[in-house]
Design a protein around this motif. Structure first.
Motif, PDB file in Angstrom:
ATOM      1  N   GLU A  71       0.839 -38.562   7.371  1.00  0.00           N
ATOM      2  CA  GLU A  71      -0.355 -37.717   7.435  1.00  0.00           C
ATOM      3  C   GLU A  71      -1.291 -37.884   6.236  1.00  0.00           C
ATOM      4  N   ASP A 134       5.408 -36.522   8.772  1.00  0.00           N
ATOM      5  CA  ASP A 134       4.613 -35.369   8.364  1.00  0.00           C
ATOM      6  C   ASP A 134       5.336 -34.791   7.150  1.00  0.00           C
ATOM      7  N   ASP A 137       4.986 -30.242   7.524  1.00  0.00           N
ATOM      8  CA  ASP A 137       4.357 -29.782   8.745  1.00  0.00           C
ATOM      9  C   ASP A 137       4.351 -28.260   8.667  1.00  0.00           C
ATOM     10  N   GLY A 138       3.169 -27.684   8.925  1.00  0.00           N
ATOM     11  CA  GLY A 138       3.045 -26.235   8.774  1.00  0.00           C
ATOM     12  C   GLY A 138       2.622 -25.880   7.352  1.00  0.00           C
ATOM     13  N   TRP A 285       2.501 -37.512  14.188  1.00  0.00           N
ATOM     14  CA  TRP A 285       3.462 -36.971  13.201  1.00  0.00           C
ATOM     15  C   TRP A 285       3.739 -35.488  13.424  1.00  0.00           C
ATOM     16  N   ASP A 286       2.911 -34.821  14.223  1.00  0.00           N
ATOM     17  CA  ASP A 286       3.180 -33.406  14.519  1.00  0.00           C
ATOM     18  C   ASP A 286       4.197 -33.232  15.647  1.00  0.00           C
TER      19      ASP A 286
HETATM   20 MG    MG Z   1       1.738 -31.272  10.866  1.00  0.00          MG
END
Ligand code: MG
Ligand code: PPS
Ligand code: MG
Ligand code: MG
Length: 348
Positions: A71, A134, A137-138, A285-286
């Protein structure tokens, strides 16, 4: 097991990155947060995590050619005004390596850090092997002190063949209701899967793993569903309409990040729905790591038209309207509820 070596390296890489993220989350300072040009937040931990994963994978798999779609990139960090941030990332990465590494490692320079970030610049595609990362993530969940994941998958000829999800704030027991936020159970879950071998979970700090399965429920009235915490990331009104049509009785459990895929893979809930607002394009990547963690645990991941996700087209995932995830028994009814709800919404 064709990808054992890569899986072991991936587990090691995300576990190290998770330690770095935890250190930052514990001591989070506003000044550690930058904004990318798309206005999404990025922290020293996002960059640091990407450096560590990239470093560990290349070190552990030094005989293999390396390609990674990740990312973050170093563009903003190379600017003059980011020199303090780059210094902090470099310090953080070296501290984490020194604390956790059993092997002696020369400290990384700022230039090494930038180049490890940039080794995630591949475009992926349908040929050969590509890691998909990622690093956090979040990020919004991470900043709130909530759920986040370090999500690492690997593509081989355009298909996801392994995935690892480190969820440092996810209890190792169920998060079936919103009470998970106050759970006193041991936290820190690591999920991993390779194609044809099932999905396993272990504590982020232990080595004993156990096989996990999605729930076997056929009854939507018993099913709970997960969705994004952030209303900006999914249309909560649409998901609630779909849930109502399907007969789901309980309110949604809102969790940041691919921790939702992990929780679903061990049966904490039965459904995950994600319907971004118009114009948003999903990134591989999510979903790459989360997708194989769920499918190897017996679940199904499709877009709103029932098509499987295609990870072979580069950085983006072109999906019809949204992404839905559940077990094989509930999928036909979920697809029907999705279709009817989308028709109803478009005729308004
Ligand atoms: Mg993400
Ligand atoms: N507008 C919009 N719509 C849909 N999705 C978006 C949008 N903007 C961002 N993102 C991506 O959402 C990733 C975070 O995942 P979740 O939505 O599951 O978690 S959260 O509730 O937002 O925390 C988040 O991943 P990270 O950037 O890694 O945090 C983004 O890639
Ligand atoms: Mg981001
Ligand atoms: Mg991220």
């Amino acid at each position: 097991m064709p990808y054992n070596k890569e899986l072991e390296a991936a587990k090691k890489a995300v576990s190290r990155a998770a330690r770095l993220c935890q250190r930052v989350q514990e001591a989070l300072l506003q000044s550690d947060v930058q904004s990318k040009s798309d206005k999404t937040p990025v922290t020293v931990a996002d960059y640091g995590s990407q450096v560590l994963v990239s470093f560990v994978l290349q070190k552990e798999l030094s005989s293999e050619s390396f390609s990674m779609v990740a990312e973050e990139d170093s563009g903003d960090l190379r600017k003059e005004e980011s020199s303090e941030t780059l210094r902090r990332i470099t310090e953080l990465v070296n501290d984490t390596l020194a604390t956790d590494g059993s092997e002696s490692i020369n400290a990384l320079s700022q230039e090494d850090v930038l180049s490890f970030i940039d080794s995630g610049k591949s475009d992926g595609g349908s040929q050969g092997r590509h890691w998909v990362l990622d690093p956090i993530d979040g990020t919004k969940g991470f900043l709130r002190g909530g759920q986040y994941a370090i999500a690492l998958g690997m593509l081989d000829e355009g298909k996801v063949v392994l995935g690892v999800l480190a969820c440092p704030n996810l209890p190792i027991t169920s998060v079936a209701s919103n009470d998970y936020l106050t759970s006193l159970d041991k936290i820190g879950s690591l999920f991993f899967a390779q194609v044809g071998e099932g999905t396993y979970m272990q504590s982020l700090y232990g080595s004993q793993s156990s096989k996990v399965h999605v729930t076997g429920t056929e009854n939507p009235e018993e099913a709970s569903f997960f969705e994004s915490f952030e209303a900006a990331h999914t249309m909560h009104d649409l998901t609630s309409l779909i849930a109502k049509k399907l007969g789901v009785k309980v309110p949604p459990v809102r969790i940041d990040s691919q921790a939702k895929y992990g929780a679903l893979s061990r049966g904490d809930g039965a459904i995950y729905m994600r319907f971004p607002h118009k114009g948003y394009r999903e990134k591989i990547w999510d979903h790459a790591a989360g997708c194989i963690v769920v499918t190897e645990a017996g679940g199904v991941v499709t877009d709103a038209a029932g098509h499987p996700l295609d990870f072979s087209k580069g950085k983006h995932l072109d999906v019809d309207t949204g992404i839905i995830v559940t077990n094989q028994k509930l999928m036909p009814a979920l697809l029907k509820a999705v279709r009817e709800s989308l028709q109803e919404k478009s005729s308004l």
